[in-house]
Design a protein around this motif. Structure first.
Motif, PDB file in Angstrom:
ATOM      1  N   ALA A   1       0.829  -1.202   0.000  1.00 39.07           N
ATOM      2  CA  ALA A   1       0.000   0.000   0.000  1.00 39.07           C
ATOM      3  C   ALA A   1       0.865   1.255   0.000  1.00 39.07           C
ATOM      4  CB  ALA A   1      -0.929  -0.009   1.213  1.00 39.07           C
ATOM      5  N   GLU A   2       1.953   1.211   0.741  1.00 40.14           N
ATOM      6  CA  GLU A   2       2.863   2.354   0.782  1.00 40.14           C
ATOM      7  C   GLU A   2       3.555   2.544  -0.566  1.00 40.14           C
ATOM      8  OE1 GLU A   2       7.009   2.804   2.932  1.00 40.14           O
ATOM      9  OE2 GLU A   2       5.391   3.176   4.354  1.00 40.14           O
ATOM     10  N   ALA A   3       4.019   1.452  -1.159  1.00 37.25           N
ATOM     11  CA  ALA A   3       4.709   1.542  -2.443  1.00 37.25           C
ATOM     12  C   ALA A   3       3.788   2.064  -3.538  1.00 37.25           C
ATOM     13  CB  ALA A   3       5.274   0.174  -2.828  1.00 37.25           C
ATOM     14  N   LYS A   4       2.510   1.669  -3.495  1.00 32.11           N
ATOM     15  CA  LYS A   4       1.565   2.105  -4.528  1.00 32.11           C
ATOM     16  C   LYS A   4       1.361   3.610  -4.543  1.00 32.11           C
ATOM     17  CE  LYS A   4      -1.352  -2.082  -4.583  1.00 32.11           C
ATOM     18  NZ  LYS A   4      -2.736  -2.563  -4.406  1.00 32.11           N
ATOM     19  N   GLN A   5       1.667   4.286  -3.436  1.00 34.35           N
ATOM     20  CA  GLN A   5       1.514   5.740  -3.416  1.00 34.35           C
ATOM     21  C   GLN A   5       2.410   6.410  -4.450  1.00 34.35           C
ATOM     22  OE1 GLN A   5       2.261   6.848   0.649  1.00 34.35           O
ATOM     23  NE2 GLN A   5       0.253   6.181   1.346  1.00 34.35           N
TER      24      GLN A   5
END
Length: 371
Positions: A92-96
């Protein structure tokens, strides 16, 4: 011009360029990129101080992230998991990164500041050389931000970045097409529900960005097939029947609207593309309108046949119990208004301004046209 005068002019130009750099100005005029999705042109210098507040906020946020390192990973996985399970949080963090590279690309288009362009190139380089597509469309749906970032900056990117991104997008779209076409017909299960809507979105956006005729033809074929497979005679979606939730109606329709917007830039009207029995994306949006306007309410997931919905309800995740919140359809209807302006009153009822990225990307609604 005499030699001394020419030298003085040259020195003045150097000083102006240095000062511009020190003050954070762009010393070059905004470049032109392939604008297959976003319609907004770069602003002229005199317009920048009068920019919309949402646009200013987007530019300021993008500026604050210019020194952030890419968070590219080889694998993303959030589908079917709760927060803190497996690699959910890291993914989820990387998708930002995908939203941020899209916003930086829009900031570059709005200001011409080359620092935004370099940031986009840095993130693209990291992701297209690191990430290995899983062809799980729920895990990969946010790649639409990467596609838009490339689409906005393509002609100004370094050749190496551009070529690597083209190869990545072609592999992504072709891989999805191959997997869909290998399925028996009629399509079933996750090849007929919201997963398929997200596949079609990624295929269509990549196809039109690449201007790949074979992929474009596949995208149109699969879009029409999904409308016929997913949208019933009464204009409800398959997911509404299975999940008993408007959450999944919006999740089904928004990627199809994004796909239709990509097609619209190439003079194709997918909003009214009909299935064999007359279903259209437009009719499905119209079905949702009374709920979005608050004239009709719905208790979410009460009769869902998917066990994971109960798992999320038990975990207390927002939106998986109680009455549906119409604000969850805000982006959907602001996007739909860019296909047909008759959805603009619905969009404005939900929020007086569109999300900042959309306000910069497609600042004006389409003209209204009745069915």
């Amino acid at each position: 011009m005499r030699t001394g005068t020419r030298a003085a002019v040259h020195c003045t130009a150097i000083l102006v360029a240095m000062l511009a750099g020190l003050l954070g100005w762009s010393s070059t005029t905004p470049a032109h990129a392939a604008m297959n999705f976003c319609a907004a042109p770069a602003l002229q210098s005199g317009e920048r101080t009068d920019a919309d507040p949402g646009e200013r906020a987007l530019v300021q946020d993008a500026f604050a992230r210019l020194n952030d390192a890419p968070r590219a990973v080889a694998r993303l996985h959030t589908e079917g998991t709760l927060p803190h399970q497996g690699i959910h949080d890291r993914s989820a963090e990387a998708k930002q990164d995908f939203d941020w590279m899209r916003n930086a690309a829009l900031a570059w288009r709005a200001t011409g500041d080359q620092r935004f362009l370099r940031y986009v190139a840095r993130l693209l380089d990291a992701w297209v050389t690191t990430y290995q597509p899983s062809f799980n469309p729920i895990d990969e749906t946010k790649l639409d931000g990467l596609i838009l970032a490339y689409d906005l900056t393509a002609s100004a990117l370094p050749v190496k970045t551009r070529n690597a991104t083209i190869a990545f997008l072609r592999r992504l779209a072709s891989g999805y097409v191959e997997r869909i076409d290998s399925q028996p017909r009629p399509l079933q299960h996750t090849f007929a529900n919201n997963w398929q809507s997200h596949r079609v979105k990624l295929i269509a956006m990549a196809a039109f960005t690449l201007d790949d005729r074979k992929l474009i033809d596949a995208a149109q074929r699969l879009f029409v097939e999904q409308v016929g497979t997913n949208i019933a005679l009464d204009s409800t979606t398959r997911d509404f029947d299975e999940r008993d939730a408007l959450h999944y109606v919006t999740y089904d329709l928004q990627p199809l609207v994004m796909a239709a917007l990509a097609a619209r830039r190439h003079n194709r009207n997918w909003l009214r593309e009909r299935s064999a029995y007359g279903a259209t994306l437009e009719r499905a949006l119209d079905w949702l309108v009374p709920y979005a306007l608050g004239r009709t309410s719905h208790q979410e997931f009460v009769h869902s046949r998917v066990p994971f919905d109960e798992t999320r309800r038990a975990a207390g995740l927002r939106g998986f119990s109680g009455a549906w919140d119409p604000s969850r359809a805000t982006e959907l209807f602001h996007l739909a208004a860019r296909l047909n302006g008759r959805y603009q009153p619905v969009a404005l009822h939900l929020a007086p301004v569109p999300p900042p990225w959309l306000a910069v990307c497609l600042p004006l609604p389409a003209r209204s046209s009745e069915r």
